[in-house]
Design a protein around this motif. Sequence first.
Motif, PDB file in Angstrom:
ATOM      1  N   PRO A  34      57.486 146.757  85.494  1.00 19.44           N
ATOM      2  CA  PRO A  34      56.815 146.438  86.756  1.00 19.44           C
ATOM      3  C   PRO A  34      56.466 147.674  87.578  1.00 19.44           C
ATOM      4  O   PRO A  34      55.436 147.705  88.260  1.00 19.44           O
ATOM      5  CB  PRO A  34      57.796 145.518  87.493  1.00 19.44           C
ATOM      6  CG  PRO A  34      59.099 145.675  86.797  1.00 19.44           C
ATOM      7  CD  PRO A  34      58.786 146.056  85.384  1.00 19.44           C
ATOM      8  N   PHE A  35      57.302 148.700  87.499  1.00 21.11           N
ATOM      9  CA  PHE A  35      57.033 149.952  88.217  1.00 21.11           C
ATOM     10  C   PHE A  35      55.735 150.584  87.718  1.00 21.11           C
ATOM     11  O   PHE A  35      54.858 150.945  88.504  1.00 21.11           O
ATOM     12  CB  PHE A  35      58.206 150.909  88.007  1.00 21.11           C
ATOM     13  CG  PHE A  35      57.978 152.312  88.514  1.00 21.11           C
ATOM     14  CD1 PHE A  35      58.128 152.611  89.858  1.00 21.11           C
ATOM     15  CD2 PHE A  35      57.632 153.335  87.638  1.00 21.11           C
ATOM     16  CE1 PHE A  35      57.934 153.908  90.330  1.00 21.11           C
ATOM     17  CE2 PHE A  35      57.442 154.630  88.093  1.00 21.11           C
ATOM     18  CZ  PHE A  35      57.581 154.907  89.449  1.00 21.11           C
ATOM     19  N   LEU A  36      55.591 150.723  86.399  1.00 25.59           N
ATOM     20  CA  LEU A  36      54.396 151.354  85.841  1.00 25.59           C
ATOM     21  C   LEU A  36      53.169 150.458  85.986  1.00 25.59           C
ATOM     22  O   LEU A  36      52.059 150.948  86.203  1.00 25.59           O
ATOM     23  CB  LEU A  36      54.640 151.720  84.378  1.00 25.59           C
ATOM     24  CG  LEU A  36      55.705 152.803  84.163  1.00 25.59           C
ATOM     25  CD1 LEU A  36      55.998 152.985  82.677  1.00 25.59           C
ATOM     26  CD2 LEU A  36      55.269 154.135  84.785  1.00 25.59           C
ATOM     27  N   ALA A  37      53.361 149.151  85.893  1.00 26.92           N
ATOM     28  CA  ALA A  37      52.241 148.229  86.104  1.00 26.92           C
ATOM     29  C   ALA A  37      51.726 148.325  87.537  1.00 26.92           C
ATOM     30  O   ALA A  37      50.513 148.295  87.780  1.00 26.92           O
ATOM     31  CB  ALA A  37      52.667 146.794  85.793  1.00 26.92           C
ATOM     32  N   ALA A  38      52.649 148.457  88.483  1.00 23.48           N
ATOM     33  CA  ALA A  38      52.244 148.605  89.883  1.00 23.48           C
ATOM     34  C   ALA A  38      51.479 149.900  90.098  1.00 23.48           C
ATOM     35  O   ALA A  38      50.463 149.929  90.801  1.00 23.48           O
ATOM     36  CB  ALA A  38      53.466 148.554  90.792  1.00 23.48           C
ATOM     37  N   PRO A  46      54.150 158.309  91.677  1.00 21.49           N
ATOM     38  CA  PRO A  46      55.519 157.885  91.348  1.00 21.49           C
ATOM     39  C   PRO A  46      56.462 157.967  92.547  1.00 21.49           C
ATOM     40  O   PRO A  46      57.280 157.075  92.765  1.00 21.49           O
ATOM     41  CB  PRO A  46      55.927 158.863  90.233  1.00 21.49           C
ATOM     42  CG  PRO A  46      54.640 159.253  89.587  1.00 21.49           C
ATOM     43  CD  PRO A  46      53.645 159.309  90.712  1.00 21.49           C
ATOM     44  N   GLY A  47      56.335 159.040  93.330  1.00 24.58           N
ATOM     45  CA  GLY A  47      57.206 159.196  94.491  1.00 24.58           C
ATOM     46  C   GLY A  47      57.000 158.110  95.534  1.00 24.58           C
ATOM     47  O   GLY A  47      57.960 157.675  96.183  1.00 24.58           O
ATOM     48  N   ALA A 112      65.190 156.261  88.463  1.00 23.49           N
ATOM     49  CA  ALA A 112      65.160 157.686  88.142  1.00 23.49           C
ATOM     50  C   ALA A 112      63.902 158.036  87.357  1.00 23.49           C
ATOM     51  O   ALA A 112      63.476 157.279  86.484  1.00 23.49           O
ATOM     52  CB  ALA A 112      66.395 158.067  87.339  1.00 23.49           C
ATOM     53  N   SER A 113      63.340 159.199  87.663  1.00 22.22           N
ATOM     54  CA  SER A 113      62.135 159.619  86.953  1.00 22.22           C
ATOM     55  C   SER A 113      62.400 159.784  85.457  1.00 22.22           C
ATOM     56  O   SER A 113      61.522 159.522  84.632  1.00 22.22           O
ATOM     57  CB  SER A 113      61.606 160.932  87.537  1.00 22.22           C
ATOM     58  OG  SER A 113      62.566 161.972  87.390  1.00 22.22           O
ATOM     59  N   SER A 114      63.621 160.195  85.099  1.00 21.67           N
ATOM     60  CA  SER A 114      63.941 160.368  83.677  1.00 21.67           C
ATOM     61  C   SER A 114      63.821 159.052  82.918  1.00 21.67           C
ATOM     62  O   SER A 114      63.442 159.031  81.735  1.00 21.67           O
ATOM     63  CB  SER A 114      65.356 160.929  83.520  1.00 21.67           C
ATOM     64  OG  SER A 114      66.310 160.064  84.130  1.00 21.67           O
ATOM     65  N   GLU A 115      64.107 157.943  83.597  1.00 21.79           N
ATOM     66  CA  GLU A 115      64.078 156.634  82.938  1.00 21.79           C
ATOM     67  C   GLU A 115      62.647 156.197  82.638  1.00 21.79           C
ATOM     68  O   GLU A 115      62.320 155.814  81.517  1.00 21.79           O
ATOM     69  CB  GLU A 115      64.784 155.599  83.817  1.00 21.79           C
ATOM     70  CG  GLU A 115      64.985 154.268  83.120  1.00 21.79           C
ATOM     71  CD  GLU A 115      65.859 153.313  83.925  1.00 21.79           C
ATOM     72  OE1 GLU A 115      65.917 152.128  83.555  1.00 21.79           O
ATOM     73  OE2 GLU A 115      66.482 153.761  84.902  1.00 21.79           O
ATOM     74  N   TYR A 116      61.775 156.273  83.647  1.00 20.39           N
ATOM     75  CA  TYR A 116      60.405 155.803  83.374  1.00 20.39           C
ATOM     76  C   TYR A 116      59.606 156.826  82.562  1.00 20.39           C
ATOM     77  O   TYR A 116      58.715 156.447  81.798  1.00 20.39           O
ATOM     78  CB  TYR A 116      59.675 155.389  84.647  1.00 20.39           C
ATOM     79  CG  TYR A 116      59.472 156.432  85.715  1.00 20.39           C
ATOM     80  CD1 TYR A 116      58.519 157.440  85.586  1.00 20.39           C
ATOM     81  CD2 TYR A 116      60.189 156.380  86.911  1.00 20.39           C
ATOM     82  CE1 TYR A 116      58.315 158.383  86.577  1.00 20.39           C
ATOM     83  CE2 TYR A 116      59.997 157.322  87.912  1.00 20.39           C
ATOM     84  CZ  TYR A 116      59.057 158.305  87.743  1.00 20.39           C
ATOM     85  OH  TYR A 116      58.837 159.238  88.743  1.00 20.39           O
ATOM     86  N   SER A 142      51.550 160.120  85.998  1.00 18.87           N
ATOM     87  CA  SER A 142      50.536 160.104  87.063  1.00 18.87           C
ATOM     88  C   SER A 142      49.139 159.849  86.525  1.00 18.87           C
ATOM     89  O   SER A 142      48.205 159.602  87.307  1.00 18.87           O
ATOM     90  CB  SER A 142      50.558 161.419  87.843  1.00 18.87           C
ATOM     91  OG  SER A 142      50.358 162.519  86.978  1.00 18.87           O
ATOM     92  N   SER A 143      48.962 159.875  85.190  1.00 17.47           N
ATOM     93  CA  SER A 143      47.671 159.520  84.602  1.00 17.47           C
ATOM     94  C   SER A 143      47.282 158.091  84.970  1.00 17.47           C
ATOM     95  O   SER A 143      46.087 157.757  85.032  1.00 17.47           O
ATOM     96  CB  SER A 143      47.721 159.655  83.078  1.00 17.47           C
ATOM     97  OG  SER A 143      47.999 160.974  82.686  1.00 17.47           O
TER      98      SER A 143
END
Length: 205
Positions: A34-38, A46-47, A112-116, A142-143
């Motif tokens: 859901p984070f990346l879909a958003a 990302p921030g 965490a950024s490492s996770e996504y 960020s692409s």
Amino acid sequence: MSKLAIGESSLLSADHVRALLEWLQEESSGAVFPFLAAMAGTALSPGEAVSVRVQDVTLPDGEFGEVLVRAGESRRVPVSPDVVGVLRRWIDEAGLEAEDLLFPAERGGALASSEYKRAWRRARQAVLSPDEVQAGLGEQVSSLRDSCLDRWLEAGVPAWGVAEWAGVSESWIALRYPHRFRLEDIEIDWEHLEESLRLPGIPER
């Protein structure tokens, strides 16, 4: 050309984005999908996305929603019906309350950024061709933001509107996506232009 410019060939296509998200939906866990879909549908950085809380989103069923971005100068960004559906299901499945982060880590706190980033790397390897991976297509998470902003422009959203939604200047948009501002791609109504520029007292030929 500006160093800020990104070429068309360096942008993830809509088909690329859909395929990557479909893989992530099946293969990732927690808030990653859901984070990346958003991000893909709202062009949040990302921030910005990790700091969104449930109370910051308006998600009407089957319609465009809205997310309030509080970082920097607050702004409101539209959320497409598809992403609205993703977020509504996620909030329900995760049992999130209004004051909760929209994308919490599995053990609490911000995602965490490492996770996504780890999930994104796996998705690229699984979905993109070896040549596309080698060329660096979609190398950064960020692409997704760049792709979304470009598609807004392609859909005819005025540059000033895209800039407002993205929290950047119009000049940044023009420098970043020069392929969307080529004069040869614009259909000019020359007769209307002539009429609008006619000087008073000048007789018509």
